[in-house]
Structure formats: C-alpha cells, structure tokens
Write a protein that holds these residues in place. Structure first.
Motif, PDB file in Angstrom:
ATOM      1  N   GLU A 294       0.476  -1.590  -0.209  1.00  0.00           N
ATOM      2  CA  GLU A 294      -0.082   0.378   0.058  1.00  0.00           C
ATOM      3  C   GLU A 294       1.023   0.945  -0.434  1.00  0.00           C
ATOM      4  O   GLU A 294       2.124   1.653   0.890  1.00  0.00           O
ATOM      5  CB  GLU A 294      -0.873  -0.162   1.383  1.00  0.00           C
ATOM      6  N   VAL A 296      -0.162   5.713   0.300  1.00  0.00           N
ATOM      7  CA  VAL A 296      -1.468   6.315   1.189  1.00  0.00           C
ATOM      8  C   VAL A 296      -1.330   7.460   1.181  1.00  0.00           C
ATOM      9  O   VAL A 296       0.704   7.167   1.720  1.00  0.00           O
ATOM     10  CB  VAL A 296      -1.932   5.846   2.379  1.00  0.00           C
ATOM     11  N   TYR A 311      -0.162   6.656   9.707  1.00  0.00           N
ATOM     12  CA  TYR A 311      -1.500   5.315  10.103  1.00  0.00           C
ATOM     13  C   TYR A 311      -1.509   3.676  10.087  1.00  0.00           C
ATOM     14  O   TYR A 311       0.111   3.293  10.218  1.00  0.00           O
ATOM     15  CB  TYR A 311      -2.390   5.032   8.219  1.00  0.00           C
ATOM     16  N   ILE A 320      -7.743   1.037   7.409  1.00  0.00           N
ATOM     17  CA  ILE A 320      -7.065   1.652   7.631  1.00  0.00           C
ATOM     18  C   ILE A 320      -7.508   2.787   8.631  1.00  0.00           C
ATOM     19  O   ILE A 320      -8.322   3.473   8.179  1.00  0.00           O
ATOM     20  CB  ILE A 320      -6.450   2.875   6.324  1.00  0.00           C
ATOM     21  N   ILE A 334      -7.564  12.101  -0.080  1.00  0.00           N
ATOM     22  CA  ILE A 334      -7.045  10.675   0.426  1.00  0.00           C
ATOM     23  C   ILE A 334      -7.371   9.526  -0.611  1.00  0.00           C
ATOM     24  O   ILE A 334      -7.971   9.494  -1.435  1.00  0.00           O
ATOM     25  CB  ILE A 334      -8.084  10.174   1.980  1.00  0.00           C
ATOM     26  N   VAL A 336      -5.454   6.678  -1.832  1.00  0.00           N
ATOM     27  CA  VAL A 336      -4.663   4.753  -1.535  1.00  0.00           C
ATOM     28  C   VAL A 336      -4.732   3.701  -2.665  1.00  0.00           C
ATOM     29  O   VAL A 336      -4.986   3.962  -3.518  1.00  0.00           O
ATOM     30  CB  VAL A 336      -5.222   3.867  -0.465  1.00  0.00           C
TER      31      VAL A 336
END
Length: 459
Positions: A294, A296, A311, A320, A334, A336
């Motif tokens: 991932e 972010v 996070y 998350i 945001i 991801v």
C-alpha cells in the motif's frame, strides 16, 4: 595399695602399651624411619605430606638433595652417593593438596546403572540434518501440536532458513526461506513488515545478478514507467561499463502477479480518524490486501505506516485508520494505492528496461511493460464452454455478466437447497426453483446475484 597389687598393675601397663604399639605402629606416632635408594629421581617417600624441618638423611648434607614436603618426594642433586641411605621424618595426618569431593561427576558409573554404558560414535555427532557444504546457514525448524477442549488436534509447522555463501569460486548465493502452514498476515501497525511465507534466492557475480522466488520490483527511475509490484517469478539485472563514458544497465523480469493493482480515493468524514474501508476494482469490500504494497497519500504527501507514524492498516479486513499525527477533515484528499488478492485468472507480468548513459548530460532509456490476465486459466472457478462463450460476448457490459448457476446437490440440514418445478408465468411456460427440505426431491444448490430492485427473478 599392697606391693603385690602394684607389681601386677605395672606389668599390665607394660604388656598393654607394648602390644598396642606393635599392633598399631602408625596410629599413635607420625615418625617415619626407612632405608631408601639414593639413585632414583624423583622418589616418592610417603602418601602423607612431610612436616618441614623434620626431614633428615643420615650422613648426607642437605645441599645434596631437595625435598617436596607437600607431595612427600625427594630429588637427588648429586650422583656420587651411596646406593642406599637412611632417612627419618614426621608426617601430617593428611596430604595437604589432596582432592576431596563427595561425588565423582567425571565417572559415568555414578550416574547410570550400566557398568559399560552406550556411547555415540564421534562421526555421528558431526552428522547434520541438512548439509549445505561451505555455504553459511542459520535458522529454525519446528513442529507443533495444538489441542483444545473444543477442537481436534492441529499440527503446525514452521521453517525459517537463511543461506549465504559462494557456489564454486565466484558465484555468490543468498537465500531466505520462511514458511508457516498457517497463513498469517502481519498486523500492519509497525513501520517494517516481516513476511511470514517467503522464498527468495539471489545468485550474483561481478556485473550481474539473478533473483528468483518472491520478489519485489520497484521502478522509479523512468518517469513514464513508474510502478511497484510484488511478484512470484524471476528477474535478471546486469550493469556493464562499455567504455570510459558509456554505461549500460539492463533489467528483465517475468513473473506471476500475486494480486491486482487498485487505486482507491476515500471520502473523509470530519474528525473521523477511521477505520476507512477500501474498495476493489468492482466495488467489492471483502478481500485481503497484500502486506507492504500500500501507498497512502494525503493532499499529495505520502504517509508512513506505524502506530507512532501516520496510519495503521488491517490487511485482512482492508481497513485503514489514521493516527493523531494526521488529523482528518472533510477537505482532506486521501488516495490509497495497493494490491489485493482477488484473483479470478492467472495474472502474468513481463518487464524489460535498457538504459544507456553516454555522459553525465545524456541518458537514453527504453522500457516495455505488460500485465494481463490469462483468460483461459481461471483460478477460483471452473468455467464450461458455454460460460466462456457467454463471457466473450459481453464486452465491457459488466452489469450483464450474470449467468444461471444451479448445481445438483445432496441433502444436508446445514444447507439451503431448492427443487425445480415447471410453471406458467403470464401464459409462458418457465422453470422456477422453490425452497425444499424434502430428501425425496431432486435438490439443487443455487447462487444469487443482486442486480437491483425490479430487475431480478426472485425476491
């Protein structure tokens, strides 16, 4: 006392002490006197230690010999001595340097009942379970059994092995093998992720290297081809100096992708730190995120995973949660990027890149990348010829990708099964399925898809 009685008492004492001294000559006296050889070096004189300043040799000066009083031995310094001499000395009631212990730990007879116990051969102790030759290795191998009051016995196994060394004269081998038969995903609350199941092997020589197994390929040098993938396969990389100002770097990889790439844009809620649920490519909610894949971003800034960082992520539930270091508002952007293991088809990836640097001001790079599903190699399902033909005619109309699915099944109290009957709907003959728990009926297992209100055949 009468004279006769006194005489008898004196005679009694005489015979008593005379007989006692003859029976026990050393029990009451520590004086020793004997004849010894004057040509034996060294010569042990007694089993007890000698009292200093009590030793003497008749007719021999003290400069002709040396006495070890603790070990009761004599060493002659001269050779022109008589064959034998008389000595006298006194001894302690014990030896001063004697070893005293209650139990002899060095003797195996005191530990075991066998007079001749079994001993292992020396070469058996040098035998190894796995012999890798000159390659250095370390790790652990375990087997376990879990037993509970409400479950059967479960056997578990773990393997953790690291190898490093040279094959032959110049090939360097580096390998890491970790396996756990329980598929455990890391928690996702630390900055570093440790893979539980991983097989990695690297063989390299001066100027090139080859990687096999579970590999991560991250391409960031090419502006037009920037990606990061977690794969199972192999890669080859070489770096050569063609001339003084020309340098060539080549990378090629062919592998099977572990998961599908997805970019998800979250809708934040004012003051809500999470958890926020991730979505798949087809808006699916229930999947597993591949650990460590991932990325972010908040307002274009990449974040760092960890409880003390920005996070944490639950890979099993794809959720998350942001820490207090990153306060979430309704205006936060945001994004991801991640890979998730929702594979229906075998996904393969091929990548090649060649970069030539002529000088510090000129660099030429060319790359090729392909990532596609093998449409004829399904993983989670077995498709018939009719189903494959049906899917080939849909094109991009994903909403129309519904196909009747009814499989004959056997009765069980834990299953929801149906029977098939013929009926007439609006004057048209049709076939429908009705719930049945009768073992005498021919029962079917059905699969349903939610296609929206008023668009389906069943409620």
């Amino acid at each position: 006392m009468k004279p006769g009685n006194l005489l008898l008492f004196i005679l009694f004492l005489f015979f008593y002490y005379n007989g006692f001294s003859q029976q026990y000559p050393d029990s009451h006296s520590n004086f020793r006197s004997k004849k010894i050889s004057a040509h034996t070096n060294p010569l042990l004189l007694d089993s007890l230690s000698i009292i200093p300043n009590t030793f003497s040799v008749v007719g021999i000066p003290e400069s002709s010999y040396t006495v070890d009083f603790v070990n009761a031995s004599i060493l002659w310094k001269e050779v022109n001595l008589p064959d034998s001499v008389f000595i006298s000395y006194r001894v302690f009631p014990y030896k001063l340097n004697t070893v005293t212990k209650r139990f002899n730990y060095d003797s195996i007879r005191f530990n075991f009942a066998l007079e001749k116990p079994f001993t292992l051969k020396s070469n058996a102790l040098r035998d190894k379970i796995i012999d890798f030759g000159n390659i250095n290795y370390n790790g652990s191998f375990g087997r376990g059994i879990s037993i509970g009051n409400n479950q059967d016995a479960v056997v578990s196994s773990t393997l953790n092995l690291q190898l490093n060394g040279y094959i032959g004269d110049s090939l360097e081998l580096t390998a890491a093998i970790s396996d756990n038969n329980i598929p455990i995903q890391p928690e996702g609350n630390t900055q570093n992720i440790r893979d539980f199941d991983r097989i990695f092997m690297q063989v390299r020589k001066h100027g090139w290297q080859a990687n096999f197994g579970d590999i991560d390929i991250r391409q960031s040098r090419n502006y037009f081809l920037n990606f990061s993938k977690r794969l199972q396969g192999g890669s080859f990389q070489t770096d050569n100096v063609i001339s003084k100002n020309i340098r060539n770097s080549f990378v090629a990889s062919g592998a099977i992708s572990k998961g599908n790439y997805m970019k998800d844009i979250l809708t934040p809620i004012e003051g809500n730190q999470g958890p926020y649920k991730l979505h798949g490519a087809n808006n699916e909610l229930y999947f597993t995120v591949l650990a460590g894949t991932e990325k972010v971003y908040i307002d274009g800034e990449i974040l760092t995973r960890g409880e003390d960082r920005d996070y944490i992520i639950d890979y099993n539930t794809a959720e998350i949660t942001f820490t207090v270091k990153r306060l979430i508002t309704k205006d936060s952007r945001i994004q991801v990027e991640f890979e998730y293991s929702n594979q229906n088809y075998l996904n393969s990836m091929f990548y090649a890149n060649d970069e030539i640097q002529f000088s510090s001001k000129l660099k030429v790079s060319i790359g090729a990348y392909t990532n596609a599903d093998a449409k004829n190699s399904s993983i989670n399902q077995s498709l018939t010829t009719d189903q494959k033909h049906f899917l080939s005619q849909i094109g991009k109309n994903i909403d129309s990708a519904t196909y009747p699915n009814s499989m004959p099944d056997t009765f069980s109290v834990n299953k929801i099964l149906y029977k098939k009957i013929d009926t007439t709907i609006n004057g048209v003959a049709d076939t429908i399925y009705i719930y049945s728990a009768d073992q005498r009926d021919t029962l079917y297992h059905l699969s349903f898809t939610n296609v929206g209100s008023g668009k389906g055949n069943y409620i």
